[in-house]
Design an enzyme around this catalytic site. Sequence first.
Site, mmCIF file in Angstrom:
data_model
loop_
_atom_site.group_PDB
_atom_site.id
_atom_site.type_symbol
_atom_site.label_atom_id
_atom_site.label_comp_id
_atom_site.label_asym_id
_atom_site.label_seq_id
_atom_site.Cartn_x
_atom_site.Cartn_y
_atom_site.Cartn_z
ATOM 1 N N HIS A 17 -1.695 3.368 -1.434
ATOM 2 C CA HIS A 17 -2.348 4.778 -1.654
ATOM 3 C C HIS A 17 -2.368 6.433 -2.542
ATOM 4 O O HIS A 17 -3.492 6.780 -2.457
ATOM 5 C CB HIS A 17 -2.864 5.408 -0.285
ATOM 6 C CG HIS A 17 -3.018 4.036 1.216
ATOM 7 N ND1 HIS A 17 -4.381 3.536 0.820
ATOM 8 C CD2 HIS A 17 -2.516 3.832 2.219
ATOM 9 C CE1 HIS A 17 -4.657 2.815 1.916
ATOM 10 N NE2 HIS A 17 -2.707 2.770 2.565
ATOM 11 N N TYR A 50 3.435 2.477 1.817
ATOM 12 C CA TYR A 50 4.316 2.010 3.327
ATOM 13 C C TYR A 50 5.698 1.997 3.495
ATOM 14 O O TYR A 50 6.122 1.548 2.634
ATOM 15 C CB TYR A 50 3.772 1.539 4.692
ATOM 16 C CG TYR A 50 2.087 1.772 4.548
ATOM 17 C CD1 TYR A 50 1.626 3.092 4.884
ATOM 18 C CD2 TYR A 50 0.581 1.068 3.966
ATOM 19 C CE1 TYR A 50 0.512 3.676 5.274
ATOM 20 C CE2 TYR A 50 -0.254 1.585 4.704
ATOM 21 C CZ TYR A 50 -0.436 2.594 5.502
ATOM 22 O OH TYR A 50 -1.649 3.094 5.122
ATOM 23 N N GLN A 78 -18.041 5.292 2.873
ATOM 24 C CA GLN A 78 -17.929 6.329 4.018
ATOM 25 C C GLN A 78 -18.439 6.636 5.913
ATOM 26 O O GLN A 78 -17.693 7.503 6.355
ATOM 27 C CB GLN A 78 -19.885 6.700 3.734
ATOM 28 C CG GLN A 78 -19.918 6.742 2.600
ATOM 29 C CD GLN A 78 -21.357 7.312 1.658
ATOM 30 O OE1 GLN A 78 -21.986 7.869 2.295
ATOM 31 N NE2 GLN A 78 -22.142 6.880 1.079
ATOM 32 N N GLU A 109 1.272 -1.120 0.268
ATOM 33 C CA GLU A 109 0.010 -0.552 0.175
ATOM 34 C C GLU A 109 0.659 1.331 0.158
ATOM 35 O O GLU A 109 -0.027 2.233 0.648
ATOM 36 C CB GLU A 109 -1.242 0.069 1.520
ATOM 37 C CG GLU A 109 -2.104 -1.199 0.611
ATOM 38 C CD GLU A 109 -2.124 -2.485 0.793
ATOM 39 O OE1 GLU A 109 -3.672 -2.449 0.307
ATOM 40 O OE2 GLU A 109 -1.123 -2.645 1.345
ATOM 41 N N ARG A 135 2.367 -8.800 4.257
ATOM 42 C CA ARG A 135 1.892 -7.848 3.259
ATOM 43 C C ARG A 135 2.405 -6.872 2.285
ATOM 44 O O ARG A 135 3.270 -6.467 2.328
ATOM 45 C CB ARG A 135 0.506 -7.212 4.390
ATOM 46 C CG ARG A 135 -0.532 -5.742 2.946
ATOM 47 C CD ARG A 135 -1.876 -6.196 3.933
ATOM 48 N NE ARG A 135 -2.538 -5.435 2.662
ATOM 49 C CZ ARG A 135 -3.920 -4.840 3.757
ATOM 50 N NH1 ARG A 135 -4.904 -4.679 4.990
ATOM 51 N NH2 ARG A 135 -4.284 -4.836 2.186
#
Length: 704
Positions: free
Chosen positions: A270, A184, A357, A182, A232
């Site tokens: 991201h 990081y 949301q 992701e 991961r």
Amino acid sequence: MSANRQTTNSQTINTQNLDFPHIFTPLDLGFTTLKNRIVMGSMHTGLEDRFFNYGKLASYFAERAKGGVAMIITGGIAPNREGWLTPAGGTLNQTADVINHRRLTKAVHQHDCKLILQILHSGRYGFHPFVVSASPIKSPISMFKPRQMSESNILSTIEDFAHTAKLAKMSGYDGVEIMGSEGYLLNQFLSPNANQRTDNYGGSLENRMRFPLGVVKAIRDTVGTDFIITFRLSMIDLVPNGNTMDEVIQIAQALENAGVNIINTGIGWHEARVPTIVTSVPRAGFADFTAEVKRHVKIPVMVANRINMPDTAEKLLANETADLVQMARPFLADPNWVNKAETGQTHLINTCIACNQACLDHIFENKRASCLVNPQACYETELVYKPVKKAKKIAVVGAGMAGLSASTVLAQRGHNVTLFEAQDKIGGQFNYAKVINGKEEFFETIRYFNNLLKKLNIDVKLNHKVSKTELENQKFDDVIIATGVIPRKLTIQGADLPHVISYAELLSGQKQAGQKVAVIGAGGIGFDVSEFLTSNHACDASTIQNDKAPTPQSITDWRAEWGVAQQADYGSEGGLATPTKITPKREVYLMQRKKGRLGANLNKTSGWVHRASIKNHNVIQINNINYEKITNEGIWIKNADGNSQLLRVDTVVVCAGQESVNDLMPDVSDNLTAQYHLIGGAKLAGELDAKRAIREGAEIGAML
């Protein structure tokens, strides 16, 4: 061999559960066993960051463990100050922290579930001035430019990872997950996108792997062999200058040799301009990349991303895409997902619709995460549905999201509930959302409530427009008005012409749009309508009118539109491809009165996807205008310079807000016996705010 087991492809399958035999086959890791193949993945909830919230966090985890999941991975915990996501983020850096973390492990272990601590160093993604990275390249999603890590800084950080892992074992965790995807820190070292070093930690893949492999080896040396280590791994970076699949496989093999027990799936950074977790991403849309990695390693591999129902999970296990299935947000939506799958209650799973949301959007706003379809998520100790001591006779008027939430919570607690709905089906405004291309998951929420109403034996009266007199005559103790909203009408000249229609008329199939359309209002509804009008895989009128579930966009077509490699063994950097140019179904103008870009107030984590989508669909965006009049030729608009222009269109679709429907609320002079309560859109007209509607329904349901 026992009667309930069979061997297939060298794997012993549990056939007691005929629907999902692969899901409920244990996984033997040698020193420990997972009772089934479903893992609750890491989600940051906001509760991790303050020690005084660990009681709430323990209850949150315990509810999912009790729900049958085999293993839970916590939200990310930083190994040091530089690794914080936000200032003073969650820690497990000193012995005093162990006391708080033991509350979590004790709560989870009571339900035969493993708990894994995710160690996450944010690198350049941190929102604080101490950020570091492989190279001093600023991230597009953080305001702080990182400092390039020195070799001594890298070595001390490896020690910090190992120290946190040691404390995790002391705290009773069953293992740790090393966050290497992701975008990081460790992903920043692995990928040339953020690693432009020329020393022993940059350049060749061997050098770029040196830091992550050092972390794995240090942790394994510290915790011993009887402790789970998952890594991961980014299966596809989806950023320029990212890794190729051949490099991903080499990393996976090196991780296996370094002592990792399980390789977990990460998809995209991201900052990637390809959506990875929003509802428009097809189910299991990236699973083949995980399968490709699995082919090249011997340790278990875990698949993830946009998996939310048991049939999808079972298929992925059965066809050997992966050995484990990780889901995160689906366990916000329904903590009992696994138990329901095991006991033949799949129809009662409250499905994650991937709206983001109340979960990711909340986290990016520095709020506690929750769930739009399950407001109890992360509020297990505060929003409690206690059985009633004395049942009341309660009317709920309106079977939209607010009314459905209120009536089902009330019935679960033991009240006698009658639900009135003027239309011929439940769901309210969700019936409009569910036909938007990319929002097909919204069908699942209506399915869930339909089945729950039946299970709870709630008296549902469809096609029944109840009156004040009827409500009073039936002697209800309480009446909940959840009658929702109606579209706001235009007041300009020509607004009553036949080619002027509301979004409700369009999305219900009552009226059709022509080939050239003006959409008035650029909020969330205007964007949805624009996508609906221009998409080549949108619902047709027949599908809408017959209330059939639309066919989602195929994985192949979705990847082509967004520029994702079609082949699992992609050779392109980051797995990116040239997006296919879209030929829109119609010519659409999307307009707003306000200055500024259209869609500026859309949700943080999904708004950019909608903005990119309508751009890809060649929607013409117009701002800072006034609507003058509508004629048979089209709509006249006036720009900021005072110049008038005719847009020649066949149809004008009005998405200019809503008005509350609350005419059943009593006047001050009415002498009524029942207590009246106003919730949802009937209380406050908003931009189809299902999150607020469901929460208010649950809160009134828990209170009465």
